[in-house]
Design an enzyme around this catalytic site. Structure first.
Site, PDB file in Angstrom:
ATOM      1  N   GLU A 132       2.693   3.830  -7.835  1.00 14.00           N
ATOM      2  CA  GLU A 132       2.944   4.223  -6.876  1.00 14.00           C
ATOM      3  C   GLU A 132       4.081   4.287  -6.184  1.00 14.00           C
ATOM      4  OE1 GLU A 132       4.426   0.261  -3.277  1.00 14.00           O
ATOM      5  OE2 GLU A 132       2.060   0.155  -5.405  1.00 14.00           O
ATOM      6  N   HIS A 182       0.410  -9.300  -9.118  1.00 14.70           N
ATOM      7  CA  HIS A 182       1.393  -9.328 -10.328  1.00 14.70           C
ATOM      8  C   HIS A 182       1.229 -10.186 -11.384  1.00 14.70           C
ATOM      9  CE1 HIS A 182       3.515  -7.082  -7.535  1.00 14.70           C
ATOM     10  NE2 HIS A 182       3.982  -6.680  -7.710  1.00 14.70           N
ATOM     11  N   ASP A 198       7.974  -4.033   4.764  1.00 16.37           N
ATOM     12  CA  ASP A 198       6.794  -4.731   4.191  1.00 16.37           C
ATOM     13  C   ASP A 198       6.458  -5.388   5.739  1.00 16.37           C
ATOM     14  OD1 ASP A 198       6.281  -2.780   1.144  1.00 16.37           O
ATOM     15  OD2 ASP A 198       7.980  -5.464   0.877  1.00 16.37           O
ATOM     16  N   ASP A 236      -2.044   0.625   0.324  1.00 15.56           N
ATOM     17  CA  ASP A 236      -0.796  -1.060   0.367  1.00 15.56           C
ATOM     18  C   ASP A 236      -0.920   0.006   2.052  1.00 15.56           C
ATOM     19  OD1 ASP A 236      -0.868  -1.549  -1.986  1.00 15.56           O
ATOM     20  OD2 ASP A 236       0.941  -1.639  -2.342  1.00 15.56           O
ATOM     21  N   ASP A 280       0.507  -5.057   1.742  1.00 18.06           N
ATOM     22  CA  ASP A 280       1.804  -5.435   1.149  1.00 18.06           C
ATOM     23  C   ASP A 280       2.359  -5.441   2.211  1.00 18.06           C
ATOM     24  OD1 ASP A 280       3.599  -5.735  -0.946  1.00 18.06           O
ATOM     25  OD2 ASP A 280       3.311  -3.507  -1.482  1.00 18.06           O
ATOM     26  N   HIS A 303       6.660   3.127   1.789  1.00 11.87           N
ATOM     27  CA  HIS A 303       7.705   3.995   0.922  1.00 11.87           C
ATOM     28  C   HIS A 303       7.559   5.664   0.962  1.00 11.87           C
ATOM     29  CE1 HIS A 303       6.551   0.933  -2.085  1.00 11.87           C
ATOM     30  NE2 HIS A 303       7.306   1.163  -1.455  1.00 11.87           N
ATOM     31  N   ASP A 338      13.229  -1.341   2.465  1.00 11.67           N
ATOM     32  CA  ASP A 338      11.108  -1.802   2.903  1.00 11.67           C
ATOM     33  C   ASP A 338      10.925  -2.866   3.587  1.00 11.67           C
ATOM     34  OD1 ASP A 338       9.065  -1.513   2.150  1.00 11.67           O
ATOM     35  OD2 ASP A 338       9.008  -1.656   0.025  1.00 11.67           O
ATOM     36  N   GLU A 356       1.526   3.891  -0.216  1.00  8.38           N
ATOM     37  CA  GLU A 356       2.428   2.602   0.426  1.00  8.38           C
ATOM     38  C   GLU A 356       2.653   3.178   1.673  1.00  8.38           C
ATOM     39  OE1 GLU A 356       5.461  -1.036   0.683  1.00  8.38           O
ATOM     40  OE2 GLU A 356       3.850  -0.918  -0.792  1.00  8.38           O
TER      41      GLU A 356
END
Length: 443
Positions: A237, A106, A314, A301, A344, A276, A312, A273
């Site tokens: 995404e 980012h 991750d 991801d 990710d 998600h 989430d 992802e």
């Protein structure tokens, strides 16, 4: 950083492939042999691994219930820009020792935000110059960049869907710059994640207006891509919720429907992802397979979640079955390029050693490499694909099936067919058979 060297990860050597490694020799690859040819391509082309900057180098081990647990040598107190540059040097050391070819970021990950947009962009330009130097030295490439349009309080009501045009304009200015620096770094894609593009309550929300504005925002991005000569793929995404109650990019089918409705389906693909996907109530592999079938899978991801938790998480993907489903789809569509498998993921708050960062990535890379080997067997063997095709054989082997498949059958014809042929035979779906056969390819 060590007082006597330029290393941040002192004592950790470049990770090598050693298929004979013992079970407790964790700083080696047992499965990932990057130049090994699988189905006509080297592993590294099937598995275009990327390290994500935000979790791996901006994560501090904090959560909503507790403060930071990490003590990273690149995050010492002092001048923000000096820290940002040290962090970037540490990142490229990590990428190089791990042996990945790509990273993702980012805009606000790599450079601090200033008091004005001019200062923010100056900070970003300065750090990007160092990133370009490090890329040249190491050969590491940028898989994709994106803009953080969710963390700053100005975006509390959204960015491209914000009810305030001033905020919309700020988001556009930020994306403009983020696309330009991604292009400058040779990024192969650019991602849009609508972190706060959704609603908390329908009582104060005009959803149609917000979606119209989102489409207008994305059209501007397409135009700016052309203007600056960026050849990378634009990606969206999906995520169903968090931080908003309802995110407009709920899942793959929702995003594809949105893109088709607004005429943007030729300009965008999806970055999926799986964490998600499961939050949307689907199976881990659902969104990957769904958008691939329509030629819309651009990148992944690659992470996972924890079904016993409601958010989430991750986590690094360590489940062979999940990775195998993903690789089955990737092989079927011929690869992910120019996209890739971006980690990710974040090490757990309790995993505080620098070595844990390497072990987590190595474990996930090995899991995908093993999954690639297993699914290559499945495709080489061809038996599994034939079994699936046989379930639909009537659409190729009967006259009425061929007409349905060709889209030329009518209700009248089908009604006459049933009057003549009566009740169809009961045919088993044989789900358990397919599950057992699939598992045998994982042996």
């Amino acid at each position: 950083m060590s007082a006597t060297s330029n290393e941040f990860f002192v004592g950790i050597k470049p990770i090598k492939y050693n298929p004979q490694a013992s079970v407790d020799d964790l700083l080696v690859f047992k499965q990932y042999n990057q130049d090994e040819i699988i189905l006509g391509k080297p592993m590294h082309e099937w598995l275009r691994f990327a390290v994500c900057y935000w979790h791996t180098f901006r994560g501090i081990g904090a959560d909503m219930f507790g403060a930071s647990t990490f003590d990273r040598p690149w995050d010492q107190s002092g001048n923000e820009m000096l820290i940002a540059k040290d962090r970037l040097r540490a990142a490229f050391e990590f990428f190089t020792k791990l042996g990945v070819k790509y990273f993702t970021f980012h805009d606000r990950d790599i450079a601090p935000e200033g008091e004005t947009i001019e200062q923010t962009e100056k900070n970003l330009d300065e750090v990007i110059q160092l990133a370009k130097e490090l890329q040249k030295q190491t050969g590491i490439k940028c898989l994709w960049g994106t803009a953080n349009l969710f963390a700053n309080p100005r975006y509390m009501n959204g960015a491209a869907t914000n009810p305030d045009a001033h905020v919309f304009a700020y988001a556009a200015a930020q994306v403009k710059k983020a696309m330009e620096v991604t292009h400058e770094l040779g990024g192969e894609n650019y991602v849009f994640w609508g972190g706060r593009e959704g609603y908390m309550s329908l009582l104060n929300t005009d959803v149609r207006k917000e979606l119209d504005h989102l489409a207008a925002f994305l059209r501007m991005a397409v135009e700016h891509k052309k203007k600056i000569g960026f050849k990378g793929q634009l990606l969206i995404e999906p995520k169903p919720k968090e931080p908003t109650k309802h995110q407009y990019d709920y899942d793959a089918q929702t995003v594809m429907g949105f893109l088709n409705y607004y005429g943007l389906n030729k300009d965008f693909k999806l970055n999926i992802e799986p964490n998600h996907t499961t939050m949307a109530g689907h199976a881990y592999e659902h969104d990957v397979e769904m958008c691939s079938r329509y030629g819309m899978l651009g990148s992944i991801d690659s992470n996972t979640g924890d079904s016993s938790l409601g958010w989430d998480t991750d986590q690094f993907p360590m489940n062979l079955r999940d990775c195998a489903f993903v690789m089955k789809t990737v092989i079927a569509q011929g690869g992910l390029a120019p996209g890739g498998l971006n980690f990710d993921c974040k090490v757990r708050r309790e995993s505080t050693n620098l070595q844990d960062m390497f072990i987590a990535h190595i474990g996930a890379m090995d899991c995908f490499a093993l999954a690639l080997r297993k699914m290559a067997r499945l495709f080489d063997d061809k038996k599994y694909g034939i079994l699936v095709q046989q379930r639909y054989a009537s659409y190729n082997e009967t006259d009425i099936g061929k007409k349905i498949e060709a889209g030329v059958a009518t209700f009248e014809e089908l009604h006459a067919f049933i009057k003549k042929n009566g009740e169809p035979a009961k045919t088993s779906g044989e789900q358990e058979k397919f599950e057992v056969i699939f598992n045998r390819y994982l042996d």
